[in-house]
Design an enzyme around this catalytic site. Sequence first.
Site, short mmCIF file in Angstrom:
data_model
loop_
_atom_site.label_atom_id
_atom_site.label_comp_id
_atom_site.label_asym_id
_atom_site.label_seq_id
_atom_site.Cartn_x
_atom_site.Cartn_y
_atom_site.Cartn_z
N VAL A 175 36.80 33.12 36.23
CA VAL A 175 35.86 34.09 35.66
C VAL A 175 36.63 35.37 35.35
CG1 VAL A 175 33.71 35.35 35.99
CG2 VAL A 175 34.00 33.07 37.01
N ASP A 184 24.70 32.80 51.83
CA ASP A 184 25.60 33.93 52.12
C ASP A 184 25.75 34.81 50.87
OD1 ASP A 184 27.28 35.46 53.79
OD2 ASP A 184 29.06 34.46 53.04
N ASN A 223 30.08 38.02 46.63
CA ASN A 223 30.36 36.71 46.06
C ASN A 223 29.58 36.51 44.76
OD1 ASN A 223 27.86 36.26 47.37
ND2 ASN A 223 28.92 35.34 49.13
N ASP A 236 31.32 30.88 45.55
CA ASP A 236 31.43 30.60 46.99
C ASP A 236 30.19 29.90 47.55
OD1 ASP A 236 33.93 31.69 46.99
OD2 ASP A 236 33.31 33.65 47.76
#
Length: 285
Positions: A124, A168, A173, A185
């Site tokens: 990315v 999470d 992330n 992630d």
Amino acid sequence: MKTPPGLQALIDDGVIDEVLRPLKSGKEASVYVVRSGDDVRCAKVYKDMAQRSFQQRVQYQEGRKVRGSREARAIGKATRFGRRQQEEAWKNTEVDALYQLHAAGARVPRPYGYFNGVLVMDLVTDADGFSAPRLGEVELAADEAREFHRVLVRQVVLMLCGGLIHGDLSAYNVLVGPDGPVVIDFPQVVSASGNNAARTMLLRDVNNLTAHLGRWAPDLLDTWYGEEMWALFEAGDLHPDTVLTGQFVPDEREVDLDGVRQAIEDARQEAIIRQQGREAAENDD
């Protein structure tokens, strides 16, 4: 740069041609920028289980499937074989989730394969072609923050509709690409229907995003998207295109604890009476 041991096999097999530079290193894995033909991608090399602890993963593992009963028993007994199986299941969870979410149209890196413990996927980048920054590293205008929030809430909906919760999710992330945020992630992704902590994790994911983006758009702090989508999910009414309002009226009715206690006591007394009746019948015989 010197080729890391975990990536040499991919070069030997022609999966990638060159390791360009390290991108980041964390507790779970190290990520490298690699070249594959004319394409620049990234390779996530998972760290050996000896370098990591499974103790904090218990709540994430609930509801995850393993290949067979032998593997399940070994994991339960924490044998050496079981720990290897647990390690593979942990890695495969992220790989499977990434393929599933990419196919569903979620804003995640496109995966290109999983080879010898290495996940190869899109790199990315930002508008200038450099590695994209994390959401927690950028400043936003109020309108940008609202738009990012809208896009990210939609990604959470797509995950939930696929039976998954990131588990999470935070500003660290999520990467900021030229077309907006990209979620990364997924090793801790959990089953929305098979994990008792699923609702708590979903609300935490959404609240983390809302609290961060609410720094630039304080009106977001008065929204209840997590609670709203979970209520729709439980009712079977959540779909990828469901329009959310951010409004939610919690059930504030007090639990009748005395009534619950009385019901438990009534059931206990009934069980005693039945047992006494069975014992009396046996004595008569």
